[in-house]
Scaffold this motif. Structure first.
Motif: not given
Lengths: 332, 323
Positions: A191, A258-262
């Motif tokens: 990330t 499912g990664d919220p990718e913030q």
């Protein structure tokens, strides 16, 4: 010494049409497979962790189109694309991702540990950077056995910070082993934007430290990837040693489903999808060059979608392993 | 029977297996030009060439990783770890890759390879060159772990390890390399997973392996003079473990002492004790006793190392405590 950036390339009309069709079929199959896996993961049908290859299809396709069945590849946690391109059976792949007995690893591995040694796919790897040295050893075996095959290891920008990369690069170079190190620089190490934790802009620059060529290509241009990989693979087959090919690409999906990718904006992702999608770019090139008609491309894409649907059907209907299989294969 | 050193026995094993099977090769640091840091590879490069007896970079991760890759693609590599202590450097390759590939890929391809790991106390080599870390590896499914105590088993276990289709870790105690013992002429194959009763006795079972095996036999001699009949078992393999031989002996003697050079906490002795407690508690007439090193790193200074070291006296004293 810095890595060589590729500027000139052959025109698309210089490729045999069958090869172009193969590029399109492989990329379409990967895209369709990954979309289906995402859908079924989100629907709760697929367990575990899943990492998608969407947006990076041109790399696996361009590189692996240069390989024979006897050539070897080593993959990553984001390994479905490589596995498909190497010719693994889609049904048994999908069944593996579903954790079924008919899966290529009998349901023991799952998405992160998919492997099909029968087609020269030596395994995905749940450990980032876990494959470099295995690929190097496969190349050592190739050399000791007097074969002219090559061993290709795919890895991300993040993995180039593992010590395993540096140990493998040195060993492959000092022994002149037929290894192609293919960096898929998709801009994110898990990330983290890669440049915040990596000391160089171009991973290919690291090749110089090991006395091997480093080449940078547009990883979303399947023609460029194919062409540069071909030169480096031919070089390795001639016994001239390893090389590093850095393919600049972009990870359209999160690190995992499912990664919220913030860590990035939707605008950033959308921009790539709209202007730099490897499959769209291929379509534009061959349609502009009048090498394929829209109908021909649609026909190829439809056959890819159909094969993925059949794989899904197979996987859903396949049996789960019996509990007695827990102890099978711990030892050979 | 002829007597040769432990080191010569391993050389014979390598020579015979490399002659028998051209897929077998060996790589590691300082093995071709130097002949191994303990001379255990001397002569092999002359006979088999520097391709099959290969000097590597000081890159343990690459050595083990490359051995895995080669094993998966038709070779049968032996990788030398220089010192067992350095296995921490390449632990991912050992426990996440080498040990698991056969299982997690559904048995598609075996990983026939051997890691040779010189371990144990010698020459006050201190904390990072003296350890006995065999117990770490018995906790990892997919690995086999062998640990000979004498030249005959050094040869027989190394040959069996090379022929095994699974990854095998072969611990060889540095202080044993120059010890001599009888080794039969011709084929010597020690079965993996089979312990050996090396001295029969009736009062207490004393289980050991590697260098502590000799110390245990010395202790048994002394104790015999005191009227205690000790049955000595050489474990030889610590994974898989030979429960049958262990439990049969305890059934006979009703007492168990385990002695090893590794630290006592979490050691092989703990596993053996648990096996007997779970599967043979009724066989025992006395508490199980473990003899092992104290829970400290290996110290350097002579008096400290002496205090740390398991000796035949310490083993004998532990046995006496049961009577």
């Amino acid at each position: 010494m810095s890595a060589r950036k590729v500027k000139e390339k052959k025109g698309p009309d210089e490729y045999p049409k069958a090869l172009l069709a193969q590029f399109y079929k492989t990329m379409s199959t990967i895209r369709s497979f990954e979309k289906k896996v995402e859908e079924k993961f989100l629907a709760g049908e697929i367990p575990g962790f899943v990492h998608l290859y969407i947006g990076e299809e041109a790399v696996a396709t361009g590189v692996i189109s240069n390989l024979s069945r006897e050539d070897l590849i080593q993959s990553t946690h984001r390994g479905h694309g490589h596995t498909i391109a190497k010719g693994a059976d889609l049904k048994r792949m999908m069944a593996e991702i579903f954790g079924k007995k008919e899966g290529c690893c009998k349901g023991k591995g799952g998405s992160m540990h998919i492997a099909d040694l029968g087609v020269g796919m030596l395994g995905a790897n749940g450990v980032v950077g876990g494959g470099f040295n295995i690929a190097t050893g496969a190349a050592l075996a190739i050399k000791m056995q007097g074969k002219d095959n090559v061993s290709v290891v795919f890895f991300g920008d993040g993995a180039s910070n593992r010590g395993t990369f540096h140990e493998a690069a040195n060993m492959a170079a000092v022994w002149d082993l037929p290894v192609l190190f293919v960096c898929e620089n998709n801009q994110y190490a898990s990330t983290t934007p890669y440049r915040t934790t990596t000391s160089v802009d171009d991973i290919a620059d690291r090749a110089a430290g090991y006395g091997m060529p480093g080449v940078i290509v547009d990883g979303n241009d399947v023609f460029a990837v194919y062409e540069e990989a071909r030169k480096l693979i031919e070089r390795a087959r001639r016994g001239e040693g390893p090389a590093l090919l850095e393919c600049k690409t972009y990870r359209v999906k999160g690190h995992f489903v499912g990664d919220p990718e913030q860590y990035r904006t939707k605008e950033e992702v959308n921009k790539v999808c709209e202007s730099n999608d490897p499959i769209d770019r291929f379509e534009c090139t061959v349609l502009d060059g009048k090498l394929f008609s829209r109908e021909e491309l649609d026909g190829i894409k439809a056959s890819a979608v159909k094969e993925v649907e059949e794989a899904l059907e197979f996987a859903r209907n396949a049996a789960e392993p019996e509990v007695s299989q827990l102890f099978a294969d711990v030892y050979a | 029977m002829r007597e040769i050193t432990f080191s010569q026995a391993t050389l014979e094993a390598m020579d015979e297996e490399m002659t028998r099977d051209e897929r077998v090769f060996v790589m590691g640091e300082d093995i071709a030009r130097q002949g191994g840091i303990f001379g255990q590879f001397k002569g092999l490069p002359d006979k088999f060439g520097k391709d099959r007896v290969r000097d590597t970079p000081i890159s343990e991760t690459a050595i083990v990783g490359a051995a895995i890759g080669a094993a998966l693609t038709g070779m049968r590599p032996v990788a030398d770890m220089h010192f067992a202590d350095f296995m921490g450097v390449c632990m991912d390759e050992i426990f996440n890759q080498m040990a698991k590939i056969h299982y997690m890929f559904g048995g598609q391809r075996p990983v026939p390879m051997v890691l040779r790991a010189p371990d144990g106390l010698i020459n006050q080599a201190a904390a990072q060159h003296s350890q006995s870390i065999e117990a770490w590896f018995m906790h990892i499914p997919g690995l086999k772990v062998v640990i000979p105590s004498n030249p005959a088993d050094a040869k027989g276990l190394l040959k069996s390890a090379i022929r095994d289709d699974n990854p095998v870790i072969y611990f060889e105690h540095k202080a044993l390399f120059n010890t001599r013992g009888p080794v039969p002429d011709g084929e010597v194959l020690t079965p993996i997973g089979k312990a050996k009763v090396v001295r029969e006795g009736s009062d207490v079972t004393l289980v050991s392996y590697s260098r502590c095996m000799g110390l245990s036999l010395e202790a048994a001699d002394v104790l015999a003079g005191e009227g205690i009949s000790v049955e000595c078992i050489d474990l030889r393999s610590i994974s898989p473990i030979d429960k049958e031989t262990l439990l049969a002996s305890v059934a006979k003697t009703t007492r168990l002492v385990v002695a090893h050079e590794a630290v006592k906490q979490g050691g092989v002795g703990a596993e053996l004790s648990a096996i007997v407690a779970e599967e043979g508690i009724d066989l025992l007439d006395a508490p199980i006793v473990r003899v092992g090193a104290p829970f400290t790193p290996v110290p350097f200074a002579r008096p400290l190392e002496q205090a740390y070291r398991v000796t035949s006296e310490k083993i004998a004293e532990a046995v006496r405590g049961l009577f």
